[in-house]
Design an enzyme around this catalytic site. Structure first.
Site, PDB file in Angstrom:
ATOM      1  N   ASP A  14       0.865  -1.171   0.000  1.00  0.00           N
ATOM      2  CA  ASP A  14       0.000   0.000   0.000  1.00  0.00           C
ATOM      3  C   ASP A  14       0.910   1.231   0.000  1.00  0.00           C
ATOM      4  OD1 ASP A  14      -1.837   1.963   0.421  1.00  0.00           O
ATOM      5  OD2 ASP A  14      -2.595   1.187   2.327  1.00  0.00           O
ATOM      6  N   ASP A  62     -17.567   3.974   0.122  1.00  0.00           N
ATOM      7  CA  ASP A  62     -16.278   3.665   0.725  1.00  0.00           C
ATOM      8  C   ASP A  62     -16.474   3.377   2.232  1.00  0.00           C
ATOM      9  OD1 ASP A  62     -13.478   3.593   1.181  1.00  0.00           O
ATOM     10  OD2 ASP A  62     -13.145   5.024  -0.427  1.00  0.00           O
ATOM     11  N   ASP A  64     -10.591  -3.792  -0.823  1.00  0.00           N
ATOM     12  CA  ASP A  64      -9.464  -2.852  -0.789  1.00  0.00           C
ATOM     13  C   ASP A  64      -8.507  -3.273   0.335  1.00  0.00           C
ATOM     14  OD1 ASP A  64      -7.928  -0.638  -1.321  1.00  0.00           O
ATOM     15  OD2 ASP A  64      -9.352   0.823  -0.513  1.00  0.00           O
ATOM     16  N   ASP A  74      -4.253   4.280  -5.617  1.00  0.00           N
ATOM     17  CA  ASP A  74      -4.409   5.677  -5.212  1.00  0.00           C
ATOM     18  C   ASP A  74      -3.509   6.607  -6.017  1.00  0.00           C
ATOM     19  OD1 ASP A  74      -6.063   4.449  -3.484  1.00  0.00           O
ATOM     20  OD2 ASP A  74      -4.826   4.743  -1.705  1.00  0.00           O
ATOM     21  N   HIS A  87     -13.336   8.442  -8.835  1.00  0.00           N
ATOM     22  CA  HIS A  87     -13.145   8.254  -7.401  1.00  0.00           C
ATOM     23  C   HIS A  87     -12.260   9.375  -6.869  1.00  0.00           C
ATOM     24  CE1 HIS A  87     -12.878   6.398  -3.578  1.00  0.00           C
ATOM     25  NE2 HIS A  87     -11.681   5.857  -3.708  1.00  0.00           N
TER      26      HIS A  87
END
Ligand SMILES: *[C@@H]1O[C@H](CO)[C@@H](O)[C@H](O)[C@H]1NC(C)=O
Ligand SMILES: *[C@@H]1O[C@H](CO)[C@@H](O)[C@H](O)[C@H]1NC(C)=O
Length: 918
Positions: free
Chosen positions: A259, A404, A517, A593, A651
């Site tokens: 991440d 989300d 996620d 992201d 998003h």
């Protein structure tokens, strides 16, 4: 989506605001190769004579495989070498320890099943080598030093261990543990063994984290040379160019699911997913290589320009100029060497060969290919209703609203915030009434809260991942203190699957789908923001061994749950961030992201192409960029580009300004609306391409060289691609431009601008003028594309709408295409309930014929046919079908664009028909 800083929970609001505006990735949080002891050791192996030898006197020949003992002459460690012939031009090579101290992990779940074997024949056998043949391919295995040459026909295409970089660290006892201080086997040989002297071999620190490494050094590494290859592609996920770069002067490409906060562009750092598949392409052939290992992996790449003379490659046809070559070096921390070679020879052969191993993406539901509207977060059910209504008010088609993490009751997945989403079912039913769906997020970290049923179940049933000491692992994630489901355990996966059942997931309906996620897994306070490698999973495996398949296991569990929920009737839809080889069988993937910057828009093309050639066709990037706020121009260009990429979702981060299209000026709104509406008009093409992907494995979004393999100018393109073999897409991805230079492939081909119908000759670069409303997309001459031009609020409302065909003729005046139709949602298509039509045009006759015996009672009809590139002279058209008989319809010729419109042929699309121009 990703949190905003490394230590947020200790900081004040002011600090958080500061962290939010840190510009880029903090590289210090992630290891370099030098900081990883196994990478350091493997990369330190110098090319030259390999110390690995095969004892061919031990050779065993089976109908589909050969096996022999291998030894590392430096330390006496023994290995088992196996080579299997697989069907369809593929070989598998496995090397494992002969008798390891403990079993070494062999990856499960990536392959779609046991690969089908082919018969092989030994064609030569001496003390030094053995050669086998299977189909049109040949493999020669050399004993001393060990190396393997793979031939496609007579051409040497892959050479294994040609540079002698093989390293296989056998399991051993920790030196001080062995009796009487004696050295363990192999460490007292005449050669220097750097595993003994490496201070990171038995334990390793990174920042404040300690890795106990109870099994010591267990790395495996091997080099592969691709002879005749101009470039290598694949090994996603990296935010880098499509053609892999030489890593001579930089770190290797890293495959370790992480991440990464605000990832940087154009480098080889690890990202959320890992697909260890490399495609090597040259002008004469294409091959592929699949390194089946789920541990942390680094890959060095060398191109022709930085090659040393490779002495062990002796099989070149001499006399000719040195062929181009790509060398690679795969290095993994644990596991075994298990490698598949797909020998092509054409790009589409390699795509088929690879997807025979790991599967293709099942046909998505029709809605999944439409437009998705997401934000972290839509605040409450009123917000959802307002955004949903505004879509209609502003004539923007939309199929899916997304929620989300904030929709939950304090980050407990499968729950709803009791105040903000007090009427979840009614909210979903309101969407359903317009043909829309809802997607909610479900992450694998579980809030440690004794009022949370999932946590209690997991505690009571021992479902969590353990620390090295056997205690339940606790880490920080969205909910604060969390534990992580041990998804390697089939019982845990089926428990998680069952949570998706309507009776268990309160408030949900069959129109709710799932977003997985944070499944790398993300652990905010863990080493490199993930789980400690010495954590323990089901079966006693270390997290180190299985790290890269954790996200795959997560989506397998979700897929099974969604499947069971509808009694096996409806096709699941899932989006995941973490992925591995084989993830395509369960889920779509997005690139994580990203940031609202032009460079991030540009990188969407190479990132999705890399995933596509590695088997993952259903790829997309956050439209507009997740972090920061796009200006109007960037936002428009991003919608336009994404309208022609497989997964199409907008998003944004919770701290960014709201950016629903109607919050921009009227022009911006209309350009965004046009781009989304254009996407809807092409949905029949997308759907047909995904059906064909499931059948044959060719990527939906594909590099130009997939269709033009010998056309060298297509090899390193990062700014254009093909959809199927039909559309050439070159989106505008730079600010303020008034034209774009587009390479049109195929000297024999012509291309038609889909807006102006202008015809362009292939085989060179052409400057195409663009305005802000322009999306440069071109239909290949010789193809027929089906569209639905009546745009409605959602795609399901267009199910019975009529079709328009765009027939673009080639230089011979012909064209052909296919059209696939079914109910758009169920698995009935696997029971022959579909229409698969062949459309053919030969200059004056257009016909539709069934391609197989399947049938689906579509109520759609043919509204219009537009033929591009037709000479004048046609006055009308005769339409013939079984139920409609023969009727004459009007045509209209546009001499400026050389296009003919056949108006209202009005035949049923479910019938075979013929239209004759006269
Ligand atoms: C559902 O739609 C009705 C009619 O528009 C509306 O009154 C109601 O508030 C909606 N319910 C939710 C939970 O959004
Ligand atoms: C046109 O026809 C010729 C002869 O049949 C064929 O060789 C050629 O490939 C065709 N060209 C195109 C662009 O299809």
């Amino acid at each position: 989506m990703r949190w905003v800083g490394f230590t947020v929970w200790f900081l004040s609001a002011v600090d958080i605001a500061l962290i939010c505006y840190v510009d880029a990735v903090d590289r210090m949080n992630f290891k370099s190769c030098q900081q990883s002891s196994f990478c350091r050791r493997c990369r330190g192996v110098q090319p030259g004579k390999s110390s690995y030898e095969l004892h061919l006197n031990t050779l065993k020949v089976e109908p589909s495989s050969i096996e022999a003992e291998m030894v590392n002459t430096e330390n006496g460690a023994r290995f088992r070498f196996q080579l299997f012939a697989l069907q369809d031009g593929t070989f598998r090579m496995k090397i494992n320890e002969w008798a390891p101290l403990k079993p070494r992990y062999e990856v499960q779940y990536a392959l779609q099943g046991e690969p089908l074997l082919n018969k092989l024949k030994v064609i030569e056998r001496t003390a030094e080598l053995v050669s086998v043949e299977a189909g049109a391919n040949k493999v020669t295995v050399h004993a001393i030093p060990f190396h393997v040459d793979l031939f496609s026909g007579d051409e040497l295409v892959i050479s294994v261990n040609a540079r002698g970089l093989m390293r296989f660290e056998h399991m051993r006892l920790k030196p001080e543990q062995s009796e009487g201080g004696e050295k363990t086997e192999g460490e007292d040989g005449p050669h220097h063994d750097d595993t003994v002297s490496d201070p990171g071999a038995w334990e390793e620190n990174f920042k404040s984290h300690h890795d106990t490494k109870p099994n010591g050094p267990t790395a495996v590494a091997l080099d592969f040379s691709f002879i005749g290859a101009h470039y290598a592609y694949g090994i996603p996920e990296h935010a880098d160019s499509f053609a892999l770069k030489s890593t001579k002067n930089m770190d290797p490409y890293r495959l370790y699911n992480l991440d990464v906060f605000e990832y940087e562009l154009n480098n080889a750092m690890a990202l959320y997913g890992s697909v260890p598949v490399l495609i090597a392409h040259g002008s004469t052939h294409t091959v592929g290589m699949f390194w089946l290992n789920a541990a942390e992996t680094w890959v060095d790449i060398l191109g022709t320009a930085d090659q040393n003379v490779v002495s062990s490659i002796v099989n070149f046809v001499s006399g000719s100029a040195t062929p181009p070559q790509v060398d690679s070096h795969f290095m993994s921390e644990s596991g075994i060497i298990d490698t598949f070679f797909m020998l092509g020879p054409k790009p589409k052969d390699v795509f088929r060969q690879y997807t025979k191993l790991t599967g293709t993406a099942p046909l998505p539901q029709y809605f999944a290919l439409a437009h998705h509207q997401c934000r972290w977060n839509y605040n409450d059910q009123d917000d959802v209703r307002n955004v949903d209504n505004k879509m209609d008010e502003y004539d923007i088609p939309n199929d899916v609203m997304w929620l989300d993490i904030e929709h939950t009751d304090s980050k407990k997945y499968f729950t709803w915030d009791p105040i903000k989403f007090s009427q979840a079912t009614e909210m979903i039913n309101n969407l359903t009434a317009k043909g829309r769906k809802l997607v909610t997020i479900v992450d694998p970290h579980i809030k440690r809260d004794s009022n949370y049923f999932l946590h209690n179940d997991a505690e009571n049933n021992d479902y969590y991942v353990k620390t090295k000491d056997g205690k339940v692992f606790e880490g920080w994630c969205w909910p604060g203190s969390s534990s992580y489901l041990d998804l390697l355990n089939p019982e845990v996966r089926s428990y998680l699957s069952s949570q998706y059942l309507l009776q268990n997931y309160h408030g949900s309906t069959l129109d709710l789908y799932i977003w997985n996620d944070m499944n790398e897994p993300s652990v905010f306070n863990g080493p490199e923001v993930t789980m400690h490698k010495d954590c323990l999973h089901y079966g006693g495996w270390e997290h180190r061994d299985i790290h890269n398949i954790y996200g795959l296991l997560h989506t397998i569990s979700t897929y099974e749950g969604l499947l069971q929920r509808s009694g096996g009737k409806l096709r699941p839809f899932i989006l995941t961030r973490s992925h591995y080889a084989g993830s395509q069988r369960y889920t779509s993937v997005w690139t994580g992201d990203n940031t609202a910057e032009w460079g991030h828009l540009q990188i969407t093309i190479p990132m999705c192409l890399s995933l596509s050639v590695a088997g993952i066709s259903f790829c997309g990037a956050d439209v507009g960029g997740f972090f920061k706020s796009p200006d109007a121009e960037l936002f428009v260009r991003w919608y336009q580009a994404a309208a022609f990429q497989p997964f199409f979702r907008t998003h944004s981060h919770i701290d960014t300004k709201r950016r629903e299209p109607w919050l921009f000026d009227e022009h911006t709104l209309s350009f965004i609306r046009d781009a989304i509406r254009k996407r809807y008009s092409f949905l029949p093409l997308w759907y047909t391409l995904f059906f064909e992907h499931e059948q044959g494995g060719a990527p939906v979004m594909r590099p130009l060289w997939a269709e033009y393999p010998s056309e060298v100018p297509t090899f390193a393109l990062d700014d254009e691609y093909l959809l199927g073999d039909k559309l050439l897409v070159h989106p505008v991805v730079h600010p303020g431009v008034s034209d774009v230079s587009i390479y049109f492939p195929g000297p024999q081909d012509v291309w038609y601008d889909i807006d102006t119908h202008r015809k362009i000759q292939g085989g060179g670069t052409v400057k195409i003028p663009v305005t802000i409303s322009k999306i440069p997309v071109f239909q290949k001459g010789g193809t027929i594309i089906s569209k639905k031009e009546r745009i409605r609020r959602s795609s399901s409302l267009t199910h019975h709408d009529p079709y328009t065909l765009f027939v673009a003729v080639d230089r011979n005046g012909s064209a052909s295409g296919t059209l696939y139709i079914d109910d758009g949602q169920s698995f009935d298509y696997r029971k022959q309930k579909y229409l698969y039509l062949s459309l053919e045009f030969n200059g004056n006759k257009l016909s539709s014929r069934y391609l197989d015996a399947a049938w689906y009672p579509s109520r759609s009809w043919l509204e219009r046919v537009v033929i591009l590139g037709l000479p004048p002279g046609v006055t009308n058209a005769q339409v013939e079908s079984k139920s409609g008989g023969r009727v004459t319809v009007e045509t209209m010729y546009n001499s400026e664009t050389q296009s003919l419109t056949v108006r209202k042929p009005a035949v049923s699309i479910a019938e075979e028909w013929t239209i004759v121009l006269q």
